[in-house]
Design an enzyme around this catalytic site. Structure first.
Site, short mmCIF file in Angstrom:
data_model
loop_
_atom_site.label_atom_id
_atom_site.label_comp_id
_atom_site.label_asym_id
_atom_site.label_seq_id
_atom_site.Cartn_x
_atom_site.Cartn_y
_atom_site.Cartn_z
N HIS A 193 0.80 -1.23 0.00
CA HIS A 193 0.00 0.00 0.00
C HIS A 193 0.83 1.27 0.00
O HIS A 193 0.27 2.36 0.11
CB HIS A 193 -0.90 0.01 1.25
N GLY B 6 -7.78 12.41 6.44
CA GLY B 6 -8.42 11.35 5.68
C GLY B 6 -8.31 11.59 4.18
O GLY B 6 -8.07 10.67 3.40
N ARG C 262 -6.48 16.94 0.88
CA ARG C 262 -6.08 17.78 2.02
C ARG C 262 -4.58 17.58 2.28
O ARG C 262 -3.88 18.53 2.61
CB ARG C 262 -6.90 17.43 3.28
N ARG D 114 -2.69 3.84 -4.84
CA ARG D 114 -4.15 4.04 -4.71
C ARG D 114 -4.53 5.51 -4.57
O ARG D 114 -5.59 5.84 -4.02
CB ARG D 114 -4.70 3.27 -3.50
N ARG E 183 -3.51 12.63 13.54
CA ARG E 183 -4.64 12.69 12.59
C ARG E 183 -5.18 14.11 12.58
O ARG E 183 -5.34 14.74 13.64
CB ARG E 183 -5.72 11.69 13.02
N SER F 102 -11.89 15.85 9.87
CA SER F 102 -13.12 16.63 10.02
C SER F 102 -14.07 15.82 10.92
O SER F 102 -13.93 14.61 11.05
CB SER F 102 -13.77 16.92 8.66
N MET G 203 -14.23 8.98 12.15
CA MET G 203 -14.25 7.56 11.80
C MET G 203 -12.90 6.84 11.83
O MET G 203 -12.79 5.73 11.28
CB MET G 203 -14.89 7.39 10.41
N SER H 247 -16.76 20.13 10.86
CA SER H 247 -17.17 20.34 9.46
C SER H 247 -18.68 20.44 9.33
O SER H 247 -19.18 20.94 8.31
CB SER H 247 -16.68 19.19 8.59
N ASP H 248 -19.40 19.93 10.33
CA ASP H 248 -20.86 19.96 10.28
C ASP H 248 -21.38 19.73 11.70
O ASP H 248 -20.64 19.30 12.57
CB ASP H 248 -21.40 18.88 9.32
N ARG I 87 -13.64 21.49 3.36
CA ARG I 87 -13.04 20.38 4.14
C ARG I 87 -11.65 20.05 3.61
O ARG I 87 -10.79 19.58 4.34
CB ARG I 87 -13.95 19.14 4.08
O1 LIG Z 1 -12.12 14.56 6.82
P1 LIG Z 1 -11.59 13.21 7.26
O2 LIG Z 1 -10.23 13.31 7.83
O3 LIG Z 1 -11.69 12.16 6.17
O4 LIG Z 1 -12.55 12.72 8.48
C1 LIG Z 1 -13.95 12.53 8.44
O5 LIG Z 1 -14.54 12.67 7.16
C2 LIG Z 1 -14.89 11.40 6.60
C3 LIG Z 1 -16.38 11.32 6.42
O6 LIG Z 1 -16.86 12.37 5.64
C4 LIG Z 1 -14.38 10.35 7.59
O7 LIG Z 1 -13.11 9.94 7.19
C5 LIG Z 1 -14.38 11.14 8.88
O8 LIG Z 1 -13.55 10.65 9.90
O1 LIG Z 2 -17.50 11.08 10.57
C1 LIG Z 2 -17.97 12.21 10.40
C2 LIG Z 2 -17.20 13.27 9.86
C3 LIG Z 2 -17.78 14.49 9.68
N1 LIG Z 2 -19.06 14.67 10.01
C4 LIG Z 2 -19.80 13.67 10.51
O2 LIG Z 2 -20.98 13.85 10.79
N2 LIG Z 2 -19.24 12.46 10.70
#
Ligand SMILES: O=P(O)(O)O[C@H]1O[C@H](CO)[C@@H](O)[C@H]1O
Ligand SMILES: O=c1cc[nH]c(=O)[nH]1
Length: 241
Positions: free
Chosen positions: A5, A21, A25, A44, A88, A91, A183, A206-207, A220
């Site tokens: 990978h 992620g 970014r 990838r 890490r 968002s 996540m 982010s939200d 984002r």
């Molecule tokens: O913006 P990243 O770092 O990807 O983080 C968040 O955004 C993604 C989901 O939209 C998931 O990976 C979550 O953890």
């Molecule tokens: O995992 C995530 C990332 C951003 N916003 C969400 O609601 N969930």
């Protein structure tokens, strides 16, 4: 040397890796903040760069989305590329009206219903923790830059789109006091623990799962610069220790 990978050579990564992620970014950070960035892996399209920031070596590599993905990339960085610190920079969706869009959160723990830790090493704990020392360096970097951090436990989930009623809000919000949802951190913290390395997680809101305010995909990717600057300043301070 390469893995299935990652096609970087041994020595291509700095001791500290910032890990968003989103591969774009990672590209944005390399192109806007690093001096002499070099693309060291693109398998990838998970882009990885190494350069310097204020003269100190630092790498930035995407993790992809979700725990299986960050589980692979972080394990390989720690185990095969001699990386010591992964921060890490993600968002997150806010579970509380106290968090506004663009606020920066520092995780002090990551709660999850995920079986990642159980499957990876038999670890039954539902909460994994960042390195306290790394978190202290992040706090010092943020204070130096005058960037406020919100601190607390976060929720690391396996599911972005859940059916109504499927999310156990009572447990996640009222019992575990999670500030926001993302996540990956649970798997990252677990891998650092089993390999004797350091991990931390900074997030930009982010939200909001309360107000339903949200940022765009472009924001984002390109505009979470406060979190990026804190992570970069942390890498500089780690290099001086
Ligand atoms: O913006 P990243 O770092 O990807 O983080 C968040 O955004 C993604 C989901 O939209 C998931 O990976 C979550 O953890
Ligand atoms: O995992 C995530 C990332 C951003 N916003 C969400 O609601 N969930």
């Amino acid at each position: 040397m390469s893995t299935p990978h990652n096609n970087a050579e041994k020595g291509d990564f700095a001791k500290t890796v910032l890990m968003p992620g989103d591969p774009l970014r990672a590209k944005f950070i390399a192109e806007h903040f690093l001096e002499n960035p070099k693309l060291v892996s693109s398998v990838r399209n998970i882009l990885a760069y190494t350069g310097t920031y204020e003269g100190k070596p630092v790498s930035v590599m995407a993790s992809g989305m979700g725990m299986p993905s960050i589980g692979i990339y972080s394990y390989e960085l720690y185990k095969f590329y001699e990386v010591e610190n992964i921060i890490r920079i993600g968002s997150a969706g806010a579970y509380t009206a106290d968090l506004n869009l663009f606020d920066v959160v520092l995780a002090t723990g990551s709660y999850s219903e995920s079986t990642f830790a159980l499957c990876q090493s038999g670890d039954p704990d539902d909460t994994q923790y960042p390195s306290e020392k790394l978190n202290d360096t992040i706090r010092a970097a943020a204070a130096k830059l005058g960037i406020p951090l919100h601190e607390g436990t976060i929720h690391s989930g396996d599911v972005f789109y859940a059916e109504p009623g499927a999310v156990d809000e009572n447990k996640i919000i009222r019992e575990k006091h999670c500030l926001c949802a993302e996540m990956e951190s649970f798997a990252l913290f677990h891998n650092a623990k089993v390999l004797g390395k350091n991990a931390a997680c900074l997030l930009t809101i982010s939200d909001s799962l309360v107000t339903h305010a949200e940022t765009t995909a472009e924001e984002r990717q390109n505009s979470f610069t406060q979190m990026m600057k804190v992570a970069l300043e942390t890498a500089v301070q780690l290099d001086q220790e």
